[in-house]
Scaffold this motif. Structure first.
Motif, PDB file in Angstrom:
ATOM      1  N   ASP A   1       0.808  -1.224   0.000  1.00  0.00           N
ATOM      2  CA  ASP A   1       0.000   0.000   0.000  1.00  0.00           C
ATOM      3  C   ASP A   1       0.840   1.271   0.000  1.00  0.00           C
ATOM      4  N   ILE A   2       2.157   1.126   0.083  1.00  0.00           N
ATOM      5  CA  ILE A   2       3.015   2.312   0.171  1.00  0.00           C
ATOM      6  C   ILE A   2       3.255   2.857  -1.245  1.00  0.00           C
ATOM      7  N   ASN A   3       2.772   4.054  -1.502  1.00  0.00           N
ATOM      8  CA  ASN A   3       2.880   4.647  -2.835  1.00  0.00           C
ATOM      9  C   ASN A   3       3.461   6.059  -2.749  1.00  0.00           C
ATOM     10  N   PRO A   4       4.775   6.203  -2.615  1.00  0.00           N
ATOM     11  CA  PRO A   4       5.353   7.544  -2.529  1.00  0.00           C
ATOM     12  C   PRO A   4       5.164   8.307  -3.848  1.00  0.00           C
ATOM     13  N   ALA A   5       5.153   9.621  -3.770  1.00  0.00           N
ATOM     14  CA  ALA A   5       4.989  10.443  -4.973  1.00  0.00           C
ATOM     15  C   ALA A   5       6.091  10.114  -5.973  1.00  0.00           C
ATOM     16  N   GLY A   6       5.721  10.015  -7.240  1.00  0.00           N
ATOM     17  CA  GLY A   6       6.715   9.773  -8.297  1.00  0.00           C
ATOM     18  C   GLY A   6       7.122   8.319  -8.442  1.00  0.00           C
TER      19      GLY A   6
ATOM     20  N   LEU B   1      18.809   4.457   2.101  1.00  0.00           N
ATOM     21  CA  LEU B   1      17.706   3.651   1.583  1.00  0.00           C
ATOM     22  C   LEU B   1      16.604   3.474   2.632  1.00  0.00           C
ATOM     23  N   VAL B   2      15.384   3.711   2.192  1.00  0.00           N
ATOM     24  CA  VAL B   2      14.229   3.315   3.004  1.00  0.00           C
ATOM     25  C   VAL B   2      13.514   2.212   2.237  1.00  0.00           C
ATOM     26  N   ALA B   3      13.474   1.026   2.846  1.00  0.00           N
ATOM     27  CA  ALA B   3      12.818  -0.112   2.192  1.00  0.00           C
ATOM     28  C   ALA B   3      11.534  -0.436   2.953  1.00  0.00           C
ATOM     29  N   HIS B   4      10.409  -0.185   2.306  1.00  0.00           N
ATOM     30  CA  HIS B   4       9.118  -0.590   2.887  1.00  0.00           C
ATOM     31  C   HIS B   4       8.925  -2.040   2.446  1.00  0.00           C
TER      32      HIS B   4
ATOM     33  N   THR C   1      17.228   5.168 -10.920  1.00  0.00           N
ATOM     34  CA  THR C   1      16.248   6.065 -11.558  1.00  0.00           C
ATOM     35  C   THR C   1      15.990   7.314 -10.728  1.00  0.00           C
ATOM     36  N   GLY C   2      16.441   7.287  -9.467  1.00  0.00           N
ATOM     37  CA  GLY C   2      16.174   8.431  -8.587  1.00  0.00           C
ATOM     38  C   GLY C   2      14.710   8.559  -8.224  1.00  0.00           C
ATOM     39  N   ARG C   3      13.977   7.462  -8.372  1.00  0.00           N
ATOM     40  CA  ARG C   3      12.534   7.502  -8.054  1.00  0.00           C
ATOM     41  C   ARG C   3      12.175   6.325  -7.153  1.00  0.00           C
ATOM     42  N   PRO C   4      11.146   6.499  -6.352  1.00  0.00           N
ATOM     43  CA  PRO C   4      10.686   5.334  -5.573  1.00  0.00           C
ATOM     44  C   PRO C   4      10.220   4.232  -6.530  1.00  0.00           C
ATOM     45  N   VAL C   5      10.513   2.997  -6.165  1.00  0.00           N
ATOM     46  CA  VAL C   5      10.139   1.858  -7.015  1.00  0.00           C
ATOM     47  C   VAL C   5       9.400   0.810  -6.177  1.00  0.00           C
ATOM     48  N   LYS C   6       8.330   0.310  -6.737  1.00  0.00           N
ATOM     49  CA  LYS C   6       7.621  -0.799  -6.076  1.00  0.00           C
ATOM     50  C   LYS C   6       7.810  -2.070  -6.885  1.00  0.00           C
TER      51      LYS C   6
END
Lengths: 292, 739
Positions: B37-42, B201-204, B259-264
């Motif tokens: 459910d974790i959806n950071p911006a970008g 790094l923050v790993a959810h 990529t410099g972006r949050p990735v799920k």
């Protein structure tokens, strides 16, 4: 899943013309319970998803005891089993409608869609066949009718040609002393795909001690649902006894040509055909005796 | 220093009581946020490419077509040319894209050339595995009452002695028993959402190991564990399969960095089933001798099975299960197959061992025409874990709850109603469940606020609720008064949730920390009430003088005396540690539990369908902290046990080596209508309470396979040799065939 256009058709003519133009690249959306999964999983692709739920002719449900039932192709399952009259007159159909998925699915999924998806294991199709339902089809060349027993032509394949769509299913009037039952075999208690499905319909004499007419349909044991003609014929003029049901089951087993897959080997599925034919006939007869 | 004990039996006001989960509403309403459910911006979405083959060599990988797909942001290979792929689904590459659809399209566009190699996925046939050269060294568990002479060859002596004992037995059961490989089938698949903030790094992560996963990310990424924060507030199932960062977790972090972006990156359902954990299969062939009362005189068995692409097998050390006759020979063989890798599955080794051996014990009863319960009871002489008396008492409780004496009939001799026959079966289990190492910070604020903070997780146990209960009990408060902060690796480290160690561990640290914090508070309050701290207690929301409750302060008022300074106390427990002064074992936690389970089934002889009618689970548990949650562990375990007894199986296509039922619709788990009536009974005389806390996440999942198999054998009069007992296998067994 690839991007697609969504279009809600307002009339049968509009739908037919769009389906004719796009052919295989158009997919009909009714309840969507098969289509959405297939698109998402990449089992089907579409450029156009054509919503037919807004076409009023497809949503009609006309029933009169004397003439029978016309069931619009987008009618969802719950509308059938929530209606006591329909449940009594077309019990096998209500049986099937009640076990297709859970109630969330039944609130969306249509009987017409179940037929058009044409899975060999579809729950409603043996019920439709044993009840003698006729498919009403509209297409670029006008309207035509096909008995449901001849509608499916292979797994996922059916009699619909380019530009055609299913408008309605028509059922004969429910005869006195008749009864029907659909039952499937699944390893779990609920919400599973049929390993074998059987729909049986019988009409008894007034005394209830002789079978006047019978129809038996089998699902999940061949590339298409099957009408077990010989098994049904064997019952005509006979008493509704367990021995006769078992004998009919033996005959039905002969036409079952299932594959062996993760749901079970062929031998086991053939065995279950016999068990389910016997059990559905027994229940259909019980219901027929109450239908006076 | 405080005396680290629980309140005396019968005096606790919070622990052992029935509490709703403190996070129950959040979970039920969807406000609880899982890794998925974790959806950071970008954020962008990544997908994984797995091997389509059971065994192959990579000739080449070309990611460029994937990178050309509109929406694809980045692609990374996890394998290179010449790498060998050992099972279907093995990770090859990842693609990150602006949408799930583009990521999937990107994955499909990757060009991999494979050299397909011969595969082997058959784990049931030992001879075939030997012929294919796929067997490996197993182990031996041999014990004989009689010792060989100095001149005897040990193997020959064993062989002779076993044969002699079998010959002298009143009855010999020769049987084959087996249990297929299953997967963990976590409802929330494995995966994470990773983001980088200021080079850290923050790993959810969906994990049962919040405090221990940081280094697994740090190593491959070339940073230190201090630069990693692992975050997991809620987890949708782990069962032993979510201790690691995994290749796909590290790949997710790497894609995010690139990529410099949050990735799920969450696994698809089929990937979850193929690559995120298996439980080894087990098949056993035995000859078991017994006296005329059904007491085992000698056990001789050979077992095999697969743990997938790396060697492994159900441990022979726990066969025969719980019952350990002095005369026994158990030999195991490993079979290497092109199937996914094994991961710990709730009570590793035990469910298979129980299903492969306590079924044979039931067959002794069947062969002798005895009541199975009598035979299981008489064989308690072979129980070596010191719990024979507990089992005997639990058997009586279970028998009463299921109505054993009224319903019992000899195997296959029950009445037949139509095509339906019914039967009863039982089995017993054992497990450790000692607490893990755990640290926590207990804080009492001047405004009366109370919190516990630790890097633990809630694997479904109800950890927050249990911790709140411990802290509330200690402070004389209610669980709603306690804030529990968990799920972050920056918090004081607490052990992974595995081996049923969590409740023991966190109860230890929290009781210790709370007692220490309370001492500090009492020291501040004592002068105000004109007594010494040791005359005070925390009770009913007040700090009061023991024996004179009128001399007291309300909790808030007492805390207000702290002025500007909150109390912080570190609670710490090291697994297995002794008291520093006395050298005694901790009185707060313990290990080793047993349990007795009984099943009642109805079998349709025409279709082979087994219906659960009733299942009784009697379980000892030491000190119960949160009763509803403890019971919930047993309910969940029993349902999981019913699943592998009747439904769950990894079905392999021998021709292609494919895992064919790796879909949620085809990988059968029971529906609500399949589980019948489940009765959970905690076995808790005062002696149990006084032992301290023992975890029970695993033990109740061990015995259902054997208990249900025995019930089916009792109903139909023949043994269905292999679990799951699918309708087809039941019919085959009735025809006298093996399936």
């Amino acid at each position: 899943m690839k991007d697609f256009e969504y279009h809600p058709a307002a009339t049968v003519d509009e739908a037919v013309s769009l389906l004719s133009a796009h052919g295989e690249r158009a997919r009909i959306l009714a309840g969507g319970t098969d289509l959405l999964v297939q698109l998402r999983e990449g089992m089907r692709e579409a450029d156009l998803v054509l919503d037919v739920k807004k076409i009023s002719e497809l949503a009609r449900l006309d029933y009169a005891p004397a003439t029978g039932l016309t069931l619009g192709s987008t009618t969802p399952c719950y509308q059938i089993y929530n209606d006591k009259t329909l449940t009594a007159a077309y019990s096998a159909l209500a049986d099937a409608a009640h076990i297709i998925g859970g109630w969330q699915i039944q609130s969306r999924a249509s009987i017409g869609g179940n037929l058009c998806n044409s899975s060999p294991a579809a729950d409603s199709i043996p019920a439709l066949i044993c009840l003698g339902a006729i498919a009403h089809i509209a297409g670029p060349d006008g309207r035509r009718q096909v008995p449901v027993s001849e509608f499916c032509t292979g797994p996922g394949k059916n009699a619909l040609k380019r530009g055609e769509l299913l408008v309605a299913l028509q059922f004969p009037a429910s005869a006195k002393h008749s009864g029907s039952h659909y039952r499937r075999f699944i390893p779990r208690n609920e919400m599973d795909i049929a390993v074998v499905g059987v729909g049986s319909w019988v009409r008894l004499n007034a005394a209830g001690d002789k079978i006047e007419e019978a129809r038996i349909a089998l699902g999940a044991v061949a590339p298409t649902p099957l009408l077990a003609t010989e098994a049904a014929a064997s019952l005509v003029g006979k008493a509704p006894t367990e021995a006769n049901f078992t004998a009919a089951g033996e005959l039905a087993r002969k036409i079952a040509k299932p594959i062996s897959d993760m749901r079970g080997p062929a031998e086991y599925r053939v065995h279950l055909v016999g068990v389910l034919v016997q059990r559905t006939l027994a229940e259909a007869v019980t219901r027929a005796k109450k239908n006076v | 220093m405080a005396n680290y004990v629980w309140p005396k039996f019968g005096t606790a006001t919070v622990i052992g009581k029935r509490h709703d989960r403190v996070d129950g509403v959040a979970k039920a309403t969807g406000t609880a946020k899982y890794a998925y459910d974790i959806n950071p911006a970008g954020m962008i979405i990544a997908r994984l490419l797995g091997s389509p083959h059971a065994h192959a060599k990579i000739k080449s990988i070309d990611l460029s077509p994937a990178k050309k797909v509109p929406g694809v942001v980045e692609a990374v290979a996890l394998k290179k040319a010449d790498d060998e792929l050992l099972f279907q689904g093995e990770e090859i590459a990842v693609v990150a894209a602006e949408s799930e659809a583009a990521a999937a399209e990107g994955v499909a566009a990757i060009k991999v050339e494979y050299e397909v190699l011969p595969h082997f996925v058959n784990d049931t046939d030992l001879a075939a595995a030997k012929a294919a050269g796929m067997t490996g060294k197993g182990g031996k568990n041999i014990s004989l009452a009689k010792e060989p002479g100095d001149d005897d060859d040990e193997d020959e002596f064993t062989e002779k002695e076993i044969n002699r004992l079998l010959k002298e037995s009143a009855v010999v059961v020769e049987g084959e028993y087996g249990i297929h490989m299953i997967t963990h089938m976590c409802l929330e698949p494995h995966g994470s959402t990773c983001e980088w903030k200021d080079g850290k790094l923050v790993a959810h992560l969906s994990t049962q190991n919040v405090s221990g996963t940081g280094p697994q990310f740090a190593g491959p990424l070339g940073i230190t564990a201090d630069d990693v924060t692992v975050h997991c507030d809620y987890i949708g199932g782990g069962f032993g399969s979510k201790f690691a960062a995994d290749t796909w977790g590290v790949a997710c972090a790497e894609l995010s960095k690139k990529t410099g972006r949050p990735v799920k990156l969450m696994l698809d359902r089929d990937q979850e089933l193929k690559i995120a954990g298996n439980r080894p299969s087990g098949f056993l062939k035995c000859r078991v001798g017994a006296d005329k009362n059904g007491v085992i005189t000698v056990w001789d068995s050979e077992q095999w099975g697969t743990a997938g692409a790396k060697p492994g097998v159900v441990s022979e050390k726990v066969v025969p299960y719980v019952y350990e006759p002095k005369n026994r020979r158990v030999i195991s063989h490993t079979i290497k197959t092109n199937r996914g890798l094994v991961r710990a599955w709730r009570a590793p080794n035990h469910p298979q061992a129980c299903a492969m051996s306590q079924t044979a014990i039931d067959d002794i009863a069947a062969k002798l025409g005895l009541n199975s319960l009598d035979v299981f009871k008489r064989n308690l002489v072979h129980v070596a874990n010191g719990k024979a008396e507990v089992y005997a008492a639990q058997m009586d409780v279970a028998a009463r709850l299921i109505g054993w004496n009224d319903k019992w009939h000899l195997h296959g001799k029950g009445p037949k109603k139509g095509s339906i026959v019914e039967g009863l079966g039982l089995a017993i289990h054992t497990w450790g469940g000692g607490g893990h190492t755990s640290k926590c910070t207990i804080r009492i604020s001047p405004d009366g606020g109370v919190s516990s903070t630790l890097g633990s997780q809630d694997l479904g146990v109800g950890t927050r609720t249990a911790i709140a209960a411990v802290v509330a009990e200690t402070f004389g408060l209610t669980i709603d008064d306690v804030q529990v902060n968990m799920g972050n690796s920056k918090y004081p480290a607490s052990g992974p949730s595995g081996g049923s160690t969590t409740i023991g561990g966190v109860s230890e640290s929290n009781r210790r920390g709370s007692l220490d914090a309370l001492d500090k508070l009492l020291a501040v309050v004592a002068p105000k009430l004109g007594v010494t701290a040791d005359q005070l207690e925390a009770k009913g929301g007040r700090i009061q003088v023991v024996g004179s409750p009128s001399k007291s302060l309300g909790w808030k008022e007492a805390c207000s005396l702290l002025g500007m300074n909150a109390i912080e106390a570190q609670g710490e427990y090291v697994r297995g540690s002794k008291d520093a002064k006395t050298g005694a074992d901790s009185k707060l936690s313990n290990s080793q539990v047993g349990g007795v389970q009984m099943a009642e089934v109805a079998v349709d002889l025409d279709t082979g369908v087994v219906k659960m009618k009733k299942f009784v689970a009697v379980q000892d548990v030491g000190t119960i902290i949160a009763r509803k949650q403890a019971e919930s562990q047993v309910y969940g375990s029993v349902i999981m046990g019913i699943a592998y007894a009747l439904f769950e199986e990894q079905i392999m296509d021998q021709a292609s080596g494919a895992f064919v039922n790796c879909e949620i619709a085809d990988y059968k788990l029971p529906r609500l209508g399949d589980i019948g009536d489940i009765v959970v009974e905690m076995y808790e005389p005062e002696s149990e309470y006084n032992r301290g806390v023992v975890g029970i996440g695993e033990p109740p999942v061990i015995a259902p396979g054997a208990a249900i198999s025995n019930a089916v054998a009792n109903a139909i009069g023949v043994r269905v040799s292999t679990l799951p007992m699918t309708p087809q296998r039941v019919l085959e067994a009735l025809k006298g065939r093996k399936a």
